[in-house]
Design a protein around this motif. Sequence first.
Motif, PDB file in Angstrom:
ATOM      1  N   PRO B   9      52.497   6.732  78.458  1.00  0.00           N
ATOM      2  CA  PRO B   9      52.160   8.086  78.931  1.00  0.00           C
ATOM      3  C   PRO B   9      51.868   9.032  77.779  1.00  0.00           C
ATOM      4  CG  PRO B   9      54.471   7.581  79.322  1.00  0.00           C
ATOM      5  CD  PRO B   9      53.817   6.307  78.904  1.00  0.00           C
ATOM      6  N   HIS B  10      52.544   8.832  76.674  1.00  0.00           N
ATOM      7  CA  HIS B  10      52.286   9.697  75.524  1.00  0.00           C
ATOM      8  C   HIS B  10      50.866   9.496  75.008  1.00  0.00           C
ATOM      9  CE1 HIS B  10      56.767  10.420  74.354  1.00  0.00           C
ATOM     10  NE2 HIS B  10      56.427  10.952  75.516  1.00  0.00           N
ATOM     11  N   LEU B  11      50.436   8.218  74.962  1.00  0.00           N
ATOM     12  CA  LEU B  11      49.078   7.914  74.524  1.00  0.00           C
ATOM     13  C   LEU B  11      48.062   8.594  75.426  1.00  0.00           C
ATOM     14  CD1 LEU B  11      48.884   4.182  73.390  1.00  0.00           C
ATOM     15  CD2 LEU B  11      48.160   6.220  72.145  1.00  0.00           C
ATOM     16  N   LYS B  12      48.307   8.464  76.715  1.00  0.00           N
ATOM     17  CA  LYS B  12      47.388   9.070  77.683  1.00  0.00           C
ATOM     18  C   LYS B  12      47.297  10.574  77.467  1.00  0.00           C
ATOM     19  CE  LYS B  12      47.598   6.112  81.759  1.00  0.00           C
ATOM     20  NZ  LYS B  12      48.527   5.928  82.883  1.00  0.00           N
ATOM     21  N   ASP B  13      48.463  11.167  77.350  1.00  0.00           N
ATOM     22  CA  ASP B  13      48.549  12.613  77.167  1.00  0.00           C
ATOM     23  C   ASP B  13      47.800  13.029  75.904  1.00  0.00           C
ATOM     24  OD1 ASP B  13      49.276  15.217  76.877  1.00  0.00           O
ATOM     25  OD2 ASP B  13      51.368  14.927  77.425  1.00  0.00           O
ATOM     26  N   VAL B  49      33.719  17.698  64.453  1.00  0.00           N
ATOM     27  CA  VAL B  49      34.246  17.607  65.815  1.00  0.00           C
ATOM     28  C   VAL B  49      35.176  16.410  65.927  1.00  0.00           C
ATOM     29  CG1 VAL B  49      33.643  17.312  68.235  1.00  0.00           C
ATOM     30  CG2 VAL B  49      32.198  18.699  66.747  1.00  0.00           C
ATOM     31  N   ALA B  50      34.740  15.286  65.365  1.00  0.00           N
ATOM     32  CA  ALA B  50      35.561  14.079  65.420  1.00  0.00           C
ATOM     33  C   ALA B  50      36.889  14.310  64.708  1.00  0.00           C
ATOM     34  CB  ALA B  50      34.811  12.914  64.780  1.00  0.00           C
ATOM     35  N   ILE B  51      36.822  14.956  63.562  1.00  0.00           N
ATOM     36  CA  ILE B  51      38.061  15.218  62.807  1.00  0.00           C
ATOM     37  C   ILE B  51      39.006  16.084  63.635  1.00  0.00           C
ATOM     38  CG2 ILE B  51      39.015  16.421  60.809  1.00  0.00           C
ATOM     39  CD1 ILE B  51      36.525  15.539  59.243  1.00  0.00           C
ATOM     40  N   ALA B  52      38.468  17.125  64.252  1.00  0.00           N
ATOM     41  CA  ALA B  52      39.318  18.020  65.059  1.00  0.00           C
ATOM     42  C   ALA B  52      39.982  17.250  66.190  1.00  0.00           C
ATOM     43  CB  ALA B  52      38.476  19.162  65.617  1.00  0.00           C
ATOM     44  N   ALA B  53      39.166  16.414  66.880  1.00  0.00           N
ATOM     45  CA  ALA B  53      39.716  15.659  68.003  1.00  0.00           C
ATOM     46  C   ALA B  53      40.787  14.696  67.520  1.00  0.00           C
ATOM     47  CB  ALA B  53      38.595  14.908  68.720  1.00  0.00           C
ATOM     48  N   ALA B  54      40.523  14.025  66.406  1.00  0.00           N
ATOM     49  CA  ALA B  54      41.486  13.059  65.883  1.00  0.00           C
ATOM     50  C   ALA B  54      42.771  13.755  65.459  1.00  0.00           C
ATOM     51  CB  ALA B  54      40.873  12.303  64.703  1.00  0.00           C
ATOM     52  N   THR B  55      42.636  14.918  64.819  1.00  0.00           N
ATOM     53  CA  THR B  55      43.822  15.654  64.380  1.00  0.00           C
ATOM     54  C   THR B  55      44.686  16.022  65.574  1.00  0.00           C
ATOM     55  OG1 THR B  55      42.386  16.638  62.727  1.00  0.00           O
ATOM     56  CG2 THR B  55      44.593  17.564  62.934  1.00  0.00           C
ATOM     57  N   VAL B  56      44.051  16.553  66.601  1.00  0.00           N
ATOM     58  CA  VAL B  56      44.815  16.960  67.782  1.00  0.00           C
ATOM     59  C   VAL B  56      45.470  15.741  68.425  1.00  0.00           C
ATOM     60  CG1 VAL B  56      44.624  17.864  70.123  1.00  0.00           C
ATOM     61  CG2 VAL B  56      43.503  19.036  68.235  1.00  0.00           C
ATOM     62  N   ARG B  60      49.440  15.510  68.503  1.00  0.00           N
ATOM     63  CA  ARG B  60      50.079  15.518  69.818  1.00  0.00           C
ATOM     64  C   ARG B  60      50.990  14.297  69.994  1.00  0.00           C
ATOM     65  NH1 ARG B  60      51.593  18.698  73.830  1.00  0.00           N
ATOM     66  NH2 ARG B  60      51.811  17.560  75.758  1.00  0.00           N
ATOM     67  N   LEU B  61      50.483  13.151  69.534  1.00  0.00           N
ATOM     68  CA  LEU B  61      51.255  11.921  69.681  1.00  0.00           C
ATOM     69  C   LEU B  61      52.556  12.014  68.890  1.00  0.00           C
ATOM     70  CD1 LEU B  61      51.008   9.227  71.096  1.00  0.00           C
ATOM     71  CD2 LEU B  61      50.119   8.250  68.981  1.00  0.00           C
ATOM     72  N   ILE B  62      52.433  12.468  67.633  1.00  0.00           N
ATOM     73  CA  ILE B  62      53.623  12.589  66.784  1.00  0.00           C
ATOM     74  C   ILE B  62      54.604  13.569  67.404  1.00  0.00           C
ATOM     75  CG2 ILE B  62      54.449  13.445  64.562  1.00  0.00           C
ATOM     76  CD1 ILE B  62      51.836  12.358  63.352  1.00  0.00           C
ATOM     77  N   LEU B  63      54.070  14.681  67.870  1.00  0.00           N
ATOM     78  CA  LEU B  63      54.937  15.712  68.442  1.00  0.00           C
ATOM     79  C   LEU B  63      55.695  15.183  69.648  1.00  0.00           C
ATOM     80  CD1 LEU B  63      55.158  18.622  67.423  1.00  0.00           C
ATOM     81  CD2 LEU B  63      53.893  19.320  69.441  1.00  0.00           C
ATOM     82  N   LEU B  64      55.000  14.455  70.507  1.00  0.00           N
ATOM     83  CA  LEU B  64      55.642  13.929  71.719  1.00  0.00           C
ATOM     84  C   LEU B  64      56.734  12.938  71.352  1.00  0.00           C
ATOM     85  CD1 LEU B  64      52.624  13.423  74.129  1.00  0.00           C
ATOM     86  CD2 LEU B  64      54.528  14.995  74.410  1.00  0.00           C
ATOM     87  N   GLN B  65      56.403  12.024  70.422  1.00  0.00           N
ATOM     88  CA  GLN B  65      57.385  11.012  70.037  1.00  0.00           C
ATOM     89  C   GLN B  65      58.591  11.671  69.378  1.00  0.00           C
ATOM     90  OE1 GLN B  65      56.579   8.505  71.899  1.00  0.00           O
ATOM     91  NE2 GLN B  65      56.792   6.960  70.302  1.00  0.00           N
ATOM     92  N   ALA B  66      58.302  12.594  68.448  1.00  0.00           N
ATOM     93  CA  ALA B  66      59.389  13.265  67.736  1.00  0.00           C
ATOM     94  C   ALA B  66      60.213  14.094  68.703  1.00  0.00           C
ATOM     95  CB  ALA B  66      58.811  14.143  66.630  1.00  0.00           C
ATOM     96  N   GLY B  67      59.519  14.773  69.608  1.00  0.00           N
ATOM     97  CA  GLY B  67      60.222  15.611  70.584  1.00  0.00           C
ATOM     98  C   GLY B  67      61.195  14.779  71.398  1.00  0.00           C
TER      99      GLY B  67
END
Lengths: 290, 433
Positions: B9-13, B49-56, B60-67
Motif C-alpha cells: 500500500p505504501h508503494l501504491k500511495d 519533471v521526471a526528477i520532481a516526480a521521482a523525488t516526491v 513519500r515512500l521514506i516518510l511512510l515507512q519511517a512514520g
Amino acid sequence: MASDSLPLLAVEHLTMRFGGLFAVNDLSFTAYQKEITAIIGPNGAGKTTVFNCLTGFYKPSVGRLSLTPPDDGAPHLLERMDGFRIAKVAKVARTFQNIRLFTGMSVLENLMVAQHNKLMRASVYSVAGLLGLRRFRNQERQSLEIAKYWLDKIDLSDQADWSAGNLPYGSQRRLEIARAMCTEPVLLCLDEPAAGLNPRESLQLNDLLLDIRRDQNIGILLIEHDMSVVMNISDHIIVLDHGAMIADGTPVAIRSDPTVIRAYLGAADDEDLPPEVTGDLRPAATSGVR
Amino acid sequence: MGTLSRLTPHLKDSLAAGLLAGLLALPMLGFRLVDSAQGLSLDYRFTWVAIAAATVFTGRLILLQAGDAIRRRPSQRSASTQPQAGRPNKLRPILGWLFIAGALVLPWAPLADRNLLDKATLLLIYVMLGWGLNVVVGLAGLLDLGYVAFYAVGAYSYALLSQNFGLSFWICLPLAGLFSASFGMLLGFPVLRLRGDYLAIVTLGFGEIVRVVLLNWQVVTGGPNGVSGIQRPSFFGLPFLATAPGKTTFHEFFGLPFSPDHRIVFLYYLILVLALVTNLFTLRIRRLPIGRAWEALREDETACRSLGIDPTKTKLSAFAIGAMFAGFAGSFFATRQGFISPESFSFLESAIILAIVVLGGLGSQIGIVLSAFLLVGLPEWFRDLQQYRMLAFGGAMVLIMLWRPRGLLSNREPTIRLASAPSRVAQTAEDSV
Ligand SMILES: Nc1ncnc2c1ncn2[C@@H]1O[C@H](COP(=O)(O)OP(=O)(O)O)[C@@H](O)[C@H]1O
Ligand SMILES: [Mg+2]
C-alpha cells in the motif's frame, strides 16, 4: 429506621424539564444522616438528572432542595447555588456515572486537589504557600494524612504515585469515591459506583460504603443497578420511572412491590431486568472478601 | 512479512503521489519560454519533471515507512513504562542544573563575543515568555493565542512610564508586571467562560485589538512610529555610558576601562535572573494548591466544579500570572531595544511562543528551553541561510510532531509523592536494615 435519624436533604416537588421532556417530574423525598438512600429505576428514568440538580450542574425547573447541615446551621437551598459553591459551602460531593478522574495526575494528587479549598485558605492567596510558612505546611501535612487515610481505605497506598488513568477500572471507581470523601462532605452522591465492577470488586464496594456510613457522619445517595449492592446496603430505596417516583420504602418492601416489578418487567432494556427483583434475592454475604 | 505487507500500500500511495507531482510539475517545470534573438521560443525540460516526480515518490515512500516505524515505537514504550509511573525522574533536575551553570558562565566563555551574548539574550527572552505562557497553556490548559498582547502592555508600560514620569527601570518593572496582570484579569473576565477553540479565537482577536490600538492611539503610543529613546538600563543607578555629566558611570564606579560590552553582559544577566525567577516561581506554584487546581482544571473542569473549585477564579489567576511574566519580559525588551513599535508585537510572536510551549511538551520547563533553542536560537545562528529558514522551521515542526506528538519532554512529574513523605522514608529505611 428513618425515624431515628435526622433528616439531611429534603427534596420537594423537584421537576426538571428539557423542552417537552419531563426528565424528573414532581419528585419529593427525604434523605437522612448516616443512612444510605438508594435511587433505582430503569435507564432514562431521570436518576442522574436528580444528581445534576442536586449538585448544581442543572438548575431545576421547579422545586426546592434544602440541605440541613448536621451541625444544625441554617439550611442551604441548593437550587439557588452555583455548582462549585454547592460542593464548597453546602458540602455535597458526588461521583460520575462515567468516571471523571484527573487521569494525568497521580492518585495522591487527585486526593489533594479534592482538599483544594482548605489548602487555599491556609496558603493565603498562595503567599504563605510560596514562602513555605508553618501555617501552610501544617495544613498540607494534615491534608496528606487525610489522603493517606483514604488511600488505605481503598487499598491504593502502593499505587499512590501512579497516574490515576493507569489504574484498573475498579480502582478508579474507588478512587473517585475517596476523592469525593476528601472534600469532607455531609452528603455523598454516588452515580452507579458498581457499574463495570466484577462481583468481588462490588463486594469490596459494599464494605467501603458500609464503612463510610458507620464511621462518617454523612448521608449517602446511591444510584445503582446492581441489586446485590442496593438490596444489601441501603436503608431506604426510592424507585423512579419516567421521572416520577413510583415507590419509596425499605429494601424488603421494595422487593415485593408490584408497581416496581411491573416497571422493571415493562422496561425496554433487558439489563435492567434483574431476576433478583422478582423475589429470589437473598442477601449475599457482605463480608466474604477482604 | 509484516513490513512487506505494509510496503505494497505504501508503494501504491507513493506512486500516486509521484504521478500527481509529475502532472503538477509538467506545466510548471516542463515548459519554459526562452527569449532569444529570433523572438520567443518554447524550451522543454522533461527531465526536470521526471526528477520532481521521482523525488516526491521516494520522499513519500521514506516518510511512510519511517512514520510507521516511529508510530510503532511510542505505543510499545508507553505500554511498558506506564505501570512504573511511580519512579522519580533523576535526569531532568541534573540537566536543569547543567543548563543554569552553563548560562551563568557563558559571558566568560572563550568563544563568547558581543554577538553571541546578544543572541543568547534574545533566546532567554523567548525562554522566559515560554515559561510564562506555560502557566496558562501548559498548566491551566487555556489555549491563549494572544499572549503577545501582555508582552506589549509590559513594554509600553515601561516605555511610557519612564518617558513621561522619569521612573527608573527597577520601579517600572513591577509596575509593568502589575499592569499586564490587571490587563490579563480584565481581558480574562469575559473570555474565560469559553472553552477550547472558542477561547483560542477570542484571545487571538484580543491580541490583534491590542496591536491595533497601539497602532492608532497616536497621542499616547506614538502610533506606527512607536516610542523611541527609551531609557536604557542602569546598574542600580549607575549608567553604562562613557561619561555622564553629574553622575558616576558604571565603569568609573568600579574603576574599569569603559567598554560597551558591560551593558551587553548586564542585560544578559538581567534576563537570566528574570527568566530563572519565572522558572522558580512556576516550579514552586505547581506544588501549591493553586497550581494543582490549574492542572486539575486542564484535566477535567466538571470534576473540578464537583470538588468545590471555582473555575473562573482559578483560570483568572493563571491568566494573570502568565500575563505578569509577559509584562516583565516586555519591559526588559523595551529597555534592551531602546525603541518599541507595534510591529514587534504581531501575531507571529504569539505563534512562536505558543510553538515553543507546545513543542517543548506542555508543562515541561526544560522542554521549553530546548524548543526555544530549536525555534529561535538555531534560526538566529543560521541567518546566512535566511532563505531556507522558514523551510527548516516548518520541517522541524513536522518531524517533531511525528516523532514526539506530545512534545520533546512530555513526562509529567507528580507535584507530591507519597514515597517522599517522611513516614514512608522511615519505613523503607527500616525495611532495608
Ligand atoms: N442535558 C439534557 N438535555 C436533554 N435531555 C436530557 C439531558 N439530560 C438528561 N436528559 C434526558 O433526561 C432523561 C433522564 O436521563 P438520566 O437522568 O440520565 O437517566 P438515568 O436514570 O439513566 O440516569 C433521559 O431521557 C435523557 O435523555
Ligand atoms: Mg444515569
